[in-house]
Design a protein around this motif. Structure first.
Motif, PDB file in Angstrom:
ATOM      1  N   LYS A  60       0.835  -1.657  -0.151  1.00 51.12           N
ATOM      2  CA  LYS A  60       0.097   0.166   0.323  1.00 51.12           C
ATOM      3  C   LYS A  60       1.129   1.175  -0.470  1.00 51.12           C
ATOM      4  CE  LYS A  60      -4.807  -0.116  -0.063  1.00 51.12           C
ATOM      5  NZ  LYS A  60      -5.621  -0.474  -1.188  1.00 51.12           N
ATOM      6  N   VAL A  61       1.687   1.539   0.840  1.00 55.11           N
ATOM      7  CA  VAL A  61       3.028   2.944   0.810  1.00 55.11           C
ATOM      8  C   VAL A  61       3.199   2.806  -0.555  1.00 55.11           C
ATOM      9  CG1 VAL A  61       4.646   3.983   1.836  1.00 55.11           C
ATOM     10  CG2 VAL A  61       3.373   1.892   3.434  1.00 55.11           C
ATOM     11  N   ALA A  62       4.046   1.923  -0.940  1.00 61.26           N
ATOM     12  CA  ALA A  62       4.908   1.589  -2.051  1.00 61.26           C
ATOM     13  C   ALA A  62       3.596   2.408  -3.455  1.00 61.26           C
ATOM     14  CB  ALA A  62       5.383   0.374  -2.365  1.00 61.26           C
ATOM     15  N   ASP A  63       2.598   1.774  -3.639  1.00 59.73           N
ATOM     16  CA  ASP A  63       1.578   2.295  -4.397  1.00 59.73           C
ATOM     17  C   ASP A  63       0.745   3.609  -3.566  1.00 59.73           C
ATOM     18  OD1 ASP A  63      -0.395   1.600  -6.237  1.00 59.73           O
ATOM     19  OD2 ASP A  63      -1.893   0.879  -5.543  1.00 59.73           O
ATOM     20  N   ASN A  64       0.811   4.368  -3.445  1.00 55.79           N
ATOM     21  CA  ASN A  64       0.501   5.373  -2.147  1.00 55.79           C
ATOM     22  C   ASN A  64       0.980   6.155  -3.046  1.00 55.79           C
ATOM     23  OD1 ASN A  64      -2.178   4.696  -1.919  1.00 55.79           O
ATOM     24  ND2 ASN A  64      -1.879   4.306   0.311  1.00 55.79           N
TER      25      ASN A  64
END
Length: 157
Positions: free
Chosen positions: A30-34
């Protein structure tokens, strides 16, 4: 009685670790995507999907290991060949990850990984005594002898 308890505790710890590992990889994805994070020009979506896939695969692997440990603890019978190989690989993975976590995460994570490693190895060693060992009485009656009754040694003159 102790070995059953150790196997059940190891199964419970691996069960919880599987969900913890999947959760951590979900958060990392999620962090990498956001954040649209990228490494060496790699697509951020691919990095997120890779983290999610790794979390799923590693979580299922730990659940399978937990299943074999739980079954071992409940039935008080050692795991079979596949289960032993799987648990040995799990112990090796915990040893390597434990060595890596000292520098990356810290000593408490290292201690946790070594405790899990010790539980797995203790279970493997404790149930190794139950495995049948081949003895000479298990050998076929003519093994080691020739058809003519000799044992392969030269005849005495």
């Amino acid at each position: 009685m102790v070995r059953r308890s150790v196997a059940c505790v190891a199964a419970l710890v691996l069960f919880l670790e599987a969900f913890g590992m999947a959760f951590v990889n979900l958060v990392l994805g999620k962090v990498a995507d956001n954040q649209n994070m990228s490494m060496a020009g790699m697509d951020p979506g691919a990095m997120a999907k890779g983290a999610w896939g790794a979390g799923l695969v590693f979580g299922l692997y730990l659940l399978l290991c937990a299943y074999f440990l739980g079954r071992t603890g409940l039935t008080d019978r050692g795991p079979g060949r596949f289960g032993r190989i799987l648990l040995i690989t799990c112990a090796v993975v915990h040893g390597v990850l434990g060595a890596l976590t000292v520098g990356l995460v810290g000593w408490p994570a290292f201690v946790f990984m070594m405790v899990v490693l010790a539980l797995i190895v203790w279970t493997l060693v404790a149930y190794d005594r139950d495995r049948p060992r081949p003895t000479t009485s298990d050998a076929p009656p003519n093994e080691g002898t020739r058809p003519d009754g000799g044992n392969g040694a030269p005849a005495a003159v």
